[in-house]
Write an enzyme that holds these catalytic residues in place. Structure first.
Site, PDB file in Angstrom:
ATOM      1  N   SER A   1     -28.364  34.157 -43.093  1.00 41.47           N
ATOM      2  CA  SER A   1     -29.513  33.502 -43.706  1.00 41.47           C
ATOM      3  C   SER A   1     -30.487  34.528 -44.253  1.00 41.47           C
ATOM      4  O   SER A   1     -30.572  35.657 -43.759  1.00 41.47           O
ATOM      5  CB  SER A   1     -30.210  32.660 -42.631  1.00 41.47           C
ATOM      6  OG  SER A   1     -31.517  32.308 -43.031  1.00 41.47           O
TER       7      SER A   1
ATOM      8  N   TYR B   1     -34.374  33.246 -34.653  1.00 42.60           N
ATOM      9  CA  TYR B   1     -33.224  32.802 -35.447  1.00 42.60           C
ATOM     10  C   TYR B   1     -32.750  33.914 -36.386  1.00 42.60           C
ATOM     11  O   TYR B   1     -31.568  34.253 -36.442  1.00 42.60           O
ATOM     12  CB  TYR B   1     -33.633  31.563 -36.250  1.00 42.60           C
ATOM     13  CG  TYR B   1     -32.616  31.053 -37.234  1.00 42.60           C
ATOM     14  CD1 TYR B   1     -31.556  30.262 -36.820  1.00 42.60           C
ATOM     15  CD2 TYR B   1     -32.738  31.337 -38.596  1.00 42.60           C
ATOM     16  CE1 TYR B   1     -30.634  29.778 -37.740  1.00 42.60           C
ATOM     17  CE2 TYR B   1     -31.821  30.847 -39.516  1.00 42.60           C
ATOM     18  CZ  TYR B   1     -30.769  30.073 -39.080  1.00 42.60           C
ATOM     19  OH  TYR B   1     -29.862  29.595 -39.989  1.00 42.60           O
TER      20      TYR B   1
ATOM     21  N   LYS C   1     -29.181  35.971 -36.372  1.00 43.77           N
ATOM     22  CA  LYS C   1     -28.298  36.055 -37.545  1.00 43.77           C
ATOM     23  C   LYS C   1     -28.043  37.518 -37.908  1.00 43.77           C
ATOM     24  O   LYS C   1     -26.913  37.896 -38.251  1.00 43.77           O
ATOM     25  CB  LYS C   1     -28.917  35.312 -38.729  1.00 43.77           C
ATOM     26  CG  LYS C   1     -28.902  33.785 -38.582  1.00 43.77           C
ATOM     27  CD  LYS C   1     -27.472  33.239 -38.605  1.00 43.77           C
ATOM     28  CE  LYS C   1     -27.415  31.720 -38.641  1.00 43.77           C
ATOM     29  NZ  LYS C   1     -26.030  31.209 -38.502  1.00 43.77           N
TER      30      LYS C   1
END
Lengths: 324, 324
Positions: free
Chosen positions: B123, B147, B151
């Site tokens: 992402s 997050y 990633k």
């Protein structure tokens, strides 16, 4: 202040603890307690003006990290790692110690529910080719070793745990430490120290790469100073970027040998035997040659300014200032 | 070819499997078997010309990954993740699924001892401020969310496992997917879709940020195409850099609303209610505005070229081409 050093039996850890015994403070904060931990029991420095505890502890064991932070050290130095060559040779061991061990330590601090300074020694091994001749501050870590991968992951975890307020972390990307005293370790970069250290002892050394190889170095003495600085600085100056490229000396193998000749004479450098090793050459060709470390320099981090100075520091620190 | 999609109940996973049922191949390789896995049992696409197995599997459970690769899928799509808002709200859950789950999957493939293609959806959340207006290909990931951290770690693991030859991995940094159909999810970026999706259904939507916010988007349709491309490309073209910035549309909220008005009229955009939320504004101000995706574009990855095209694709795919 209560200080914990994990990896205190390693070369840099040992030297740091010895220097801590002399200075007895980090920044302006006096040390009243030091715990030295490593897989083999570290040796306490002589004459420390504070209490020293030494213990054997394997951070790849999930319960160990918890016990290490049980007395809530104010300052945690996490220097423990499986070195690059060994982490490459033993995939599972490298991940177990360098990733799981680091994560377990960070998690133990979080669970302990207080907010110490955590200094994590990362490495220029986070960078892999292709990269520019001088690697900028904002350059993406793309490691070409499992060791470099594990260090890059440690940096990311440290930044996230710091951002969440679980501790006050700083990751410092050490240059290749040279000249390492003592026996060779399993690091693939070991020959850089060997070609200086062994000839200065009157012993032969093997050079497996070409003279034009350029790399990024700092002395053990500079590394110890980096650890003091990383413990002392005001971390609010770091903003959200908790990782620092550290300053170093960019030099070629040829320049290293020329500096050795200036310091120790022509006979000394004759002890270096060129035995090209394509495997090591290929490894080393993928290593950084120079880093932009302006951010760390602005914060006060200092390395040597020439490789000759690195050799002279080595002779002062390991040979009592005298070349045999 | 045997294909495994983990996260197949998610919006992108579901659409990808539906499209796979239509195309019945990835690149020039026909699919003869598809396994769709997710924490909730995914729904098989109708009319697939190959056998489809759906199963409930939680990759944060250590034994599950092993069972998922037991029949040696040739192509593994790992799309499963706890989204940004939830990973920020529940630290342990985010790390458990997004880090442990990913690592367990990679490790299971390694242990299985064969070399499938593994496509991992990363992402743009790996990037955090400060960054330039256009983020270069070589820019360092410095995530400002857990997050994004998870990633970025997944990318590093994928690169190392690929380098070691354990699998043939590609990590693709998806732009923010917009317009997401269906109900809002827990992603902090949810309003970007909401301000288009809800007005097109004749419903009110809240805009919590200022009109000058610029961000990086691709449609669900583009995301599905990215997955096909990532499965099909010759990975030797990637060299050691296994992560791709994907192309997208860089646009401001104001331009998004203007595009909506052009497509659906003035009454439609009146359904957008401005309710500034300083918390969301602060989050979004730290998000990428534009990426250099030249590398992915050279490999054939394509996104929309305007936000109006994104809206028209949404209307085609979700409203049968007709605005209510």
């Amino acid at each position: 202040m209560n200080v914990l050093v994990i990896g205190a039996a390693g070369m840099v850890g040992r030297k740091f603890c010895e220097e801590l015994a002399k200075r007895s403070s980090i920044g302006n904060k006096p040390v009243d307690r030091l715990t030295m931990a490593d897989t083999i029991t570290p040796v306490a420095p002589i004459g420390a003006p504070f209490s020293v505890r030494t213990l054997s502890a394997d951070i790849s064991d999930a319960t160990v990290a918890e016990s290490l932070v049980a007395d809530r050290p104010d300052m945690i130095y996490h220097l423990a790692a499986i070195v690059s060559g060994e982490a490459e040779a033993d995939f599972d061991k490298g991940y177990q110690v360098n990733l799981n061990g680091t994560r377990q330590l960070f998690e133990a601090v979080r669970q302990a529910g207080y907010r110490p300074r955590v200094v994590f020694t990362s490495s220029i091994a986070v960078f892999g080719t292709p990269f520019p001749e001088t690697i900028p501050e904002d350059f993406a870590p793309r490691p070409l070793t499992s060791y470099g991968t594990q260090k890059a992951i440690g940096e990311l975890l440290l930044a996230d745990f710091s951002r969440r307020g679980f501790f006050d972390g700083i990751a410092i990307r050490l240059p290749t430490i040279c000249v390492r005293p003592g026996r060779p370790n399993k690091a693939a970069s070991g020959f850089f120290s060997g070609i200086i250290r062994e000839p200065l002892k009157g012993e032969a050394a093997v050079l497996p790469v070409t003279d034009d190889v350029r790399h990024w170095f700092a002395s053990p003495r500079a590394a110890v100073n980096f650890l003091f600085d990383a413990g002392a600085i005001d971390s609010t100056q770091l903003g959200s970027n908790r990782t620092l490229n550290l300053p170093g000396v960019s030099t070629t193998v040829g320049e290293m040998i020329a500096a050795l000749e200036r310091v120790a004479g022509a006979e000394c450098v004759k002890l270096i035997r060129r035995e090209p090793d394509p495997t090591i050459q290929k490894f080393v060709d993928g290593w950084p040659r120079r880093l932009d470390a302006a951010r760390a320099q602005a914060l006060g981090f200092k390395a040597e300014t020439s490789f000759e100075e690195i050799i002279r520091n080595h002779i002062e620190d390991e040979h009592g200032g005298v070349v045999a």
